[in-house]
Design an enzyme around this catalytic site. Structure first.
Site, PDB file in Angstrom:
ATOM      1  CE  LYS A  69      -4.383  -1.397   2.081  1.00 20.26           C
ATOM      2  NZ  LYS A  69      -5.382  -1.053   3.115  1.00 20.26           N
ATOM      3  CG  ASP A 105      -8.363   1.341   3.288  1.00 23.17           C
ATOM      4  OD1 ASP A 105      -9.136   0.485   2.811  1.00 23.17           O
ATOM      5  OD2 ASP A 105      -7.127   1.194   3.337  1.00 23.17           O
TER       6      ASP A 105
HETATM    7  N1  LIG Z   1     -12.547  -3.767   7.926  1.00 23.97           N
HETATM    8  C1  LIG Z   1     -11.629  -3.438   7.043  1.00 23.97           C
HETATM    9  O1  LIG Z   1     -11.894  -3.157   5.876  1.00 23.97           O
HETATM   10  C2  LIG Z   1     -10.180  -3.358   7.477  1.00 23.97           C
HETATM   11  C3  LIG Z   1      -9.287  -2.581   6.728  1.00 23.97           C
HETATM   12  C4  LIG Z   1      -7.949  -2.527   7.142  1.00 23.97           C
HETATM   13  C5  LIG Z   1      -7.546  -3.242   8.260  1.00 23.97           C
HETATM   14  N2  LIG Z   1      -8.454  -3.982   8.949  1.00 23.97           N
HETATM   15  C6  LIG Z   1      -8.028  -4.718  10.166  1.00 23.97           C
HETATM   16  O2  LIG Z   1      -7.468  -3.774  11.061  1.00 23.97           O
HETATM   17  C7  LIG Z   1      -6.411  -4.364  11.816  1.00 23.97           C
HETATM   18  C8  LIG Z   1      -5.165  -3.486  11.729  1.00 23.97           C
HETATM   19  O3  LIG Z   1      -4.720  -3.428  10.394  1.00 23.97           O
HETATM   20  P1  LIG Z   1      -3.442  -2.517   9.999  1.00 23.97           P
HETATM   21  O4  LIG Z   1      -3.253  -2.695   8.548  1.00 23.97           O
HETATM   22  O5  LIG Z   1      -3.561  -1.166  10.570  1.00 23.97           O
HETATM   23  O6  LIG Z   1      -2.282  -3.291  10.776  1.00 23.97           O
HETATM   24  P2  LIG Z   1      -0.873  -2.706  11.277  1.00 23.97           P
HETATM   25  O7  LIG Z   1      -0.425  -1.588  10.431  1.00 23.97           O
HETATM   26  O8  LIG Z   1       0.002  -3.903  11.442  1.00 23.97           O
HETATM   27  O9  LIG Z   1      -1.192  -2.107  12.753  1.00 23.97           O
HETATM   28  C9  LIG Z   1      -1.455  -2.964  13.844  1.00 23.97           C
HETATM   29  C10 LIG Z   1      -1.865  -2.148  15.047  1.00 23.97           C
HETATM   30  O10 LIG Z   1      -2.149  -3.049  16.135  1.00 23.97           O
HETATM   31  C11 LIG Z   1      -1.305  -2.732  17.257  1.00 23.97           C
HETATM   32  N3  LIG Z   1      -0.909  -3.948  17.962  1.00 23.97           N
HETATM   33  C12 LIG Z   1      -0.525  -5.136  17.438  1.00 23.97           C
HETATM   34  N4  LIG Z   1      -0.221  -6.021  18.418  1.00 23.97           N
HETATM   35  C13 LIG Z   1      -0.403  -5.365  19.595  1.00 23.97           C
HETATM   36  C14 LIG Z   1      -0.260  -5.724  20.962  1.00 23.97           C
HETATM   37  N5  LIG Z   1       0.144  -6.965  21.326  1.00 23.97           N
HETATM   38  N6  LIG Z   1      -0.539  -4.796  21.916  1.00 23.97           N
HETATM   39  C15 LIG Z   1      -0.960  -3.550  21.570  1.00 23.97           C
HETATM   40  N7  LIG Z   1      -1.113  -3.151  20.289  1.00 23.97           N
HETATM   41  C16 LIG Z   1      -0.839  -4.046  19.319  1.00 23.97           C
HETATM   42  C17 LIG Z   1      -0.093  -2.053  16.647  1.00 23.97           C
HETATM   43  O11 LIG Z   1       0.577  -1.308  17.626  1.00 23.97           O
HETATM   44  P3  LIG Z   1       2.130  -0.911  17.406  1.00 23.97           P
HETATM   45  O12 LIG Z   1       2.115   0.295  16.527  1.00 23.97           O
HETATM   46  O13 LIG Z   1       2.635  -0.638  18.784  1.00 23.97           O
HETATM   47  O14 LIG Z   1       2.795  -2.085  16.766  1.00 23.97           O
HETATM   48  C18 LIG Z   1      -0.762  -1.193  15.565  1.00 23.97           C
HETATM   49  O15 LIG Z   1      -1.364  -0.047  16.127  1.00 23.97           O
HETATM   50  C19 LIG Z   1      -6.214  -5.760  11.244  1.00 23.97           C
HETATM   51  O16 LIG Z   1      -6.868  -6.676  12.089  1.00 23.97           O
HETATM   52  C20 LIG Z   1      -6.900  -5.713   9.892  1.00 23.97           C
HETATM   53  O17 LIG Z   1      -7.424  -6.953   9.493  1.00 23.97           O
HETATM   54  C21 LIG Z   1      -9.764  -4.044   8.588  1.00 23.97           C
END
Ligand SMILES: NC(=O)c1ccc[n+]([C@@H]2O[C@H](COP(=O)([O-])OP(=O)(O)OC[C@H]3O[C@@H](n4cnc5c(N)ncnc54)[C@H](OP(=O)(O)O)[C@@H]3O)[C@@H](O)[C@H]2O)c1
Length: 275
Positions: A69, A105
């Site tokens: 992305k 998004d």
């Molecule tokens: N519904 C939809 O269309 C849609 C669209 C996009 C994403 N999503 C979902 O949204 C979620 C996030 O996606 P993303 O692309 O933003 O992922 P990402 O960039 O990997 O971000 C992950 C987030 O989760 C936090 N995190 C992970 N493990 C953690 C832990 N053990 N304790 C506290 N915080 C933790 C991370 O914190 P740190 O910064 O500290 O690592 C970060 O803020 C995923 O589950 C994805 O499937 C859904």
């Protein structure tokens, strides 16, 4: 709209889990359009060649998912203001061999809430965003566009939350992850954008006890559909919106760009994607 066969796709790695082919093929059939939508696995170090092949094969456009992305931005010929502000592209249109990038998004996130909780007013109070990853960028930008007066971001890595305050330092505050329960008082909207609570990931440890009765709680995770956060909100009789609508609505603008029709999200499509 023409009767030409329109080739479209989603690129990412891994990609076999993607629900996008299901969504776009449903709409192609629904609208009687002649076209295809495939999932194309493009490894991290093969983006340039992968995209060159797609152009050569006569595709009209493609969606972009993890891990491309941000890196796709270097390959696009033009990126619109929205995707530039968010810092990521998830939808690309190809015209005369040139790539035009945008990001849908934020649209998907907002549209999901507007359709699921029609009387919700973004302007009515503060939003608490849990997480500062890729998805949070688009969500926070969209919240500002909708006129949310104040946004608190709680993220495990506070520096990432601090970086996001640059969207509007007067309205956005980064807070310690440990203080996430304390900022829920007076919240109008609580959003989980972390991966916590997703199937196969650790649980989200949060207490909604301080949240006011009128708050709307939403999770952008859709596997499971009813996350523990939403279960807790329902037990406390708070309004909830699931994450599946964000996935479905973010796909609509891309379909319109490539096929000339803005498709609708139906109950039937939602069930198809959830099964
Ligand atoms: N519904 C939809 O269309 C849609 C669209 C996009 C994403 N999503 C979902 O949204 C979620 C996030 O996606 P993303 O692309 O933003 O992922 P990402 O960039 O990997 O971000 C992950 C987030 O989760 C936090 N995190 C992970 N493990 C953690 C832990 N053990 N304790 C506290 N915080 C933790 C991370 O914190 P740190 O910064 O500290 O690592 C970060 O803020 C995923 O589950 C994805 O499937 C859904």
């Amino acid at each position: 709209m023409s009767n030409d066969f329109i080739k479209t796709a989603v690129i990412g790695h891994p990609i076999s889990h993607s629900k996008s082919p299901l969504i776009h093929r449903y709409w192609l059939e629904k609208h009687g359009l002649s076209g295809s939508y495939n999932a194309i696995d493009v490894p991290v170090d093969n983006l340039k060649q992968g995209v060159a092949d797609i152009i050569k094969d006569g595709f009209s456009g493609f969606n972009v998912t993890i891990p491309h992305k941000i890196s796709i931005m270097d390959i696009c010929d033009e990126i619109d203001d929205l995707a530039t502000a968010i810092g990521a592209v998830n939808t690309v249109t190809i015209k005369n061999g040139k790539l035009y990038g945008t990001n849908t998004d934020g649209f998907g996130f907002v549209e999901n809430i507007k359709r699921s909780a029609a009387d919700f007013d973004f302007k009515e109070g503060k939003a608490v965003v849990l997480g500062a990853g890729g998805a949070a960028n688009a969500v926070i930008y969209a919240l500002l566009q909708e006129g949310v007066p104040e946004i608190f971001i709680a993220n495990r890595t506070k520096e990432k939350a601090q970086k996001l305050t640059a969207f509007n330092p007067e309205k956005i505050k980064a807070i310690d992850w440990a203080l996430r329960n304390d900022v829920l008082e007076h919240a109008n909207l609580i959003i989980n954008t972390t991966s916590l609570g997703m199937a196969g990931h650790p649980p989200l440890d949060i207490s909604l006890r301080a949240a006011p009765a009128h708050v709307l709680v939403t999770d952008i995770i859709y596997a499971p559909l009813i996350t523990d956060l939403l279960k807790q909100a329902k037990i406390s009789k708070l309004r909830t919106v699931t994450g599946i609508g964000m996935l479905l609505h973010q796909a609509r603008p891309g379909f319109k760009l490539w096929n000339g029709v803005l498709p609708e999200v139906t109950e039937e499509l939602e069930q198809l994607v959830l099964t």
